[in-house]
Design a protein around this motif. Sequence first.
Motif, short mmCIF file in Angstrom:
data_model
loop_
_atom_site.label_atom_id
_atom_site.label_comp_id
_atom_site.label_asym_id
_atom_site.label_seq_id
_atom_site.Cartn_x
_atom_site.Cartn_y
_atom_site.Cartn_z
N ALA A 167 43.10 40.62 49.59
CA ALA A 167 44.04 39.50 49.41
C ALA A 167 43.78 38.80 48.08
O ALA A 167 44.74 38.50 47.34
CB ALA A 167 43.87 38.52 50.58
N SER A 168 42.47 38.62 47.78
CA SER A 168 42.21 37.92 46.53
C SER A 168 42.56 38.81 45.33
O SER A 168 43.04 38.31 44.30
CB SER A 168 40.76 37.41 46.47
N ALA A 169 42.34 40.17 45.48
CA ALA A 169 42.74 41.06 44.39
C ALA A 169 44.25 41.02 44.17
O ALA A 169 44.74 41.06 43.05
CB ALA A 169 42.28 42.48 44.73
N TRP A 170 44.98 41.00 45.32
CA TRP A 170 46.46 40.95 45.26
C TRP A 170 46.92 39.72 44.52
O TRP A 170 47.86 39.78 43.70
CB TRP A 170 46.99 40.98 46.68
N LYS A 171 46.24 38.61 44.76
CA LYS A 171 46.68 37.36 44.16
C LYS A 171 46.22 37.23 42.71
O LYS A 171 46.66 36.38 41.98
CB LYS A 171 46.12 36.17 44.97
N GLU A 172 45.25 38.08 42.30
CA GLU A 172 44.68 37.97 40.95
C GLU A 172 45.79 38.18 39.91
O GLU A 172 46.56 39.13 39.98
CB GLU A 172 43.56 39.01 40.77
N VAL A 173 45.82 37.27 38.91
CA VAL A 173 46.90 37.32 37.91
C VAL A 173 46.47 38.21 36.75
O VAL A 173 47.23 39.03 36.26
CB VAL A 173 47.22 35.90 37.39
N ASP A 174 45.16 38.11 36.48
CA ASP A 174 44.67 38.89 35.34
C ASP A 174 44.62 40.36 35.71
O ASP A 174 43.93 40.76 36.64
CB ASP A 174 43.25 38.39 34.98
N ALA A 175 45.39 41.17 35.01
CA ALA A 175 45.57 42.58 35.39
C ALA A 175 44.25 43.34 35.30
O ALA A 175 43.94 44.15 36.15
CB ALA A 175 46.60 43.23 34.46
N GLU A 176 43.49 43.01 34.23
CA GLU A 176 42.23 43.75 34.05
C GLU A 176 41.25 43.47 35.19
O GLU A 176 40.67 44.37 35.78
CB GLU A 176 41.60 43.34 32.71
N ARG A 177 41.09 42.20 35.52
CA ARG A 177 40.19 41.82 36.61
C ARG A 177 40.66 42.40 37.93
O ARG A 177 39.87 42.82 38.78
CB ARG A 177 40.09 40.29 36.73
#
Lengths: 217, 461
Positions: free
Chosen positions: B61-71
């Motif tokens: 869920a947190s990866a899905w919400k991550e805005v920074d593409a690289e992270r």
Amino acid sequence: MRILFLEDDVRTAQTLRRGLEGQGFEVAHAADVAAAIAQLAEGPIDAAILDVMVPGGSGYDVLERIRESRLHVPVLMLTALDGISDRVEGLDRGADDYLVKPFAFAELLARLRALLRRPAKRVDPIRVDGLEIDPIHRRVLCQGHRLDLTRTEFDLLLAFVERRGEVLNRALLLELVWGYRFDPGTNVVDVHVNRLRRKLEPLDPIRTVRGVGYAFD
Amino acid sequence: MRSIDRSKRIARRVDVRVGANLAVLFAPLVGVVLFGLHLFSANELLELTMGELDERLDQMASAWKEVDAERRETMWSVLTEQLARDGGGFSVRDQAGDVLVAGGSRSDAAATSQGWRWLQPVGIGAGEDLIASRRLAPGRTATIWISSDRFVQERDELLFGFWLSLAIGVGLVTIVALPATRRALAPLREATRVAESIEPARLGARLATRGTRDDVDRHALAVNQLLDQIESGLARITSFSHEVAHELRTPVHRIASATELWLLEHPEEDPSTATIEEIHRTAEQIARLVEGLLLLARGEGDQLGPRMQEIDASELCETLREIYGPACEEAGIRFEVECRVGRVRADVALMLRALGNLLDNARRHVPAGGFIRLRATTDAVEPDFVAFEVEDSGAGIPIAEWTRVFDRFARTDDSDRSGLGLGLPISRAILRAHGGDVELREGSCPEAGARFVARWPRGAS
């Protein structure tokens, strides 16, 4: 010879009395201790046959009376088989021999005669009817020929010869030969007598008394 | 054979049975409890594992919400790596079911779905997948799965532990129960021992009572009362037969004396001789029977009173050889005597009679051409005892008859009427009066029949 005979069973006493009288003894019969003592007072006796278990005391009382009066007569005690200590006690108290009831008349007679005779140990050779028996060297000559007898056969022959004319029953023969009173079962004694007879041939001195035993004539 | 007999005997023991019953009752009970525990713990384990998946879903869920593409990419690959270790993977799909992001070992399509069932944690096998899903955003579903292998392994280890403790528990109960039952049953075993030692001639033994009035104690009291009654009843019978024999003696003696006298007075053959002789023989036979019965009665009352003397065993053997040898010879029987003991104590007349009875018995059962062996040795088991063996080459005695042959008037062969039927009991009574006994044993060689062993303490008093 006058014999004091203490026996409480009247019918047995009658039979034995008749037998003893038939053998030439004078029998003074008593059925209880008092009668026996009275018989003692009546006259001298030559021997006594005393039953241990009798009314009015015991045969030992009479035995004691006989010994007290310093009568040196042989006493034969008649004991019951279940009174084991009797046989020891009897001999301890001065009886000369004992006989366990029931006994054969021939045995009573043979023992009584042995007591009256009290033969000294034979040392001289005995000569009878073509037989010569040497008790010291235990040798037997039959019509001059030396006989090869076993120890048993020799003792048996000696027992017969020393009691010439008497009827010896099987139990007595056993005791005379081996010194033990016991019942060996069936026909053991007959086998020994028959073997002895065969060795004595052609002499035939041993007579079978039917139903009773043997006699040496 | 022997170990089988032994295990059978152990299996018949009451304490072992009680222990086994306890174990059998106890095992299912513990099994049910342990199974419940097992189910409960397996559930816990499953929940723990599912909790891990839940955490991974949080990561997704947190990866899905991550805005920074690289992270975001780094997060997906970390997740992939982590899940790959458990043989699992993840996916995010849209409403149409198209895969938006995916990682891990297999496609989510291969993952089998697991519905929640009561026995689910037990039912999961190896090679299955554990799956969790969550809605990340409207129309976006995250799915995560791992292989069930690790869970199954941990669950089975747990299960093994439970069964192991069940086995240990049952074993412990059995071990604790066995000595306890054995202790409780000790009086019963003692009673058995006492009961085994009792025989008609020795009824004196009694069971120990402790006055506790419990079941065992009352049983012992009842058995003792029973023994008392048997003993007094038997004593009455014995004394009665003793009295009968005693009373018979005088009349039989009268007959024997009268007939004997008649035979002595009639030495010439007479028409009546045979008849009188037959009466005399019969009277003597009855007299011998009566005398034998009285001897046995005295033996039972410990009143045989042997007069002990010391004698060379070889002398006993020789006397027996002299007495019985010729009779055996006449019957065509080989009579062997072997003496390997020195001095012994015995009532010689009684002992000759006891051993003579054995020899006479043998003589009547051995056919011509056979043998009788008299052997005097030191007893193999008790060196203080001498053993006189009488072995013959007769037909022997069936084992079933071994105890009966010592009974009065016992005959193994009904056609055999040559003996009085008291010989062996008399031998036994005499040996017992010497502190020994007569026993029947197996022949020492194949051609041997019966082997009687008379044994008594060398220094008997």
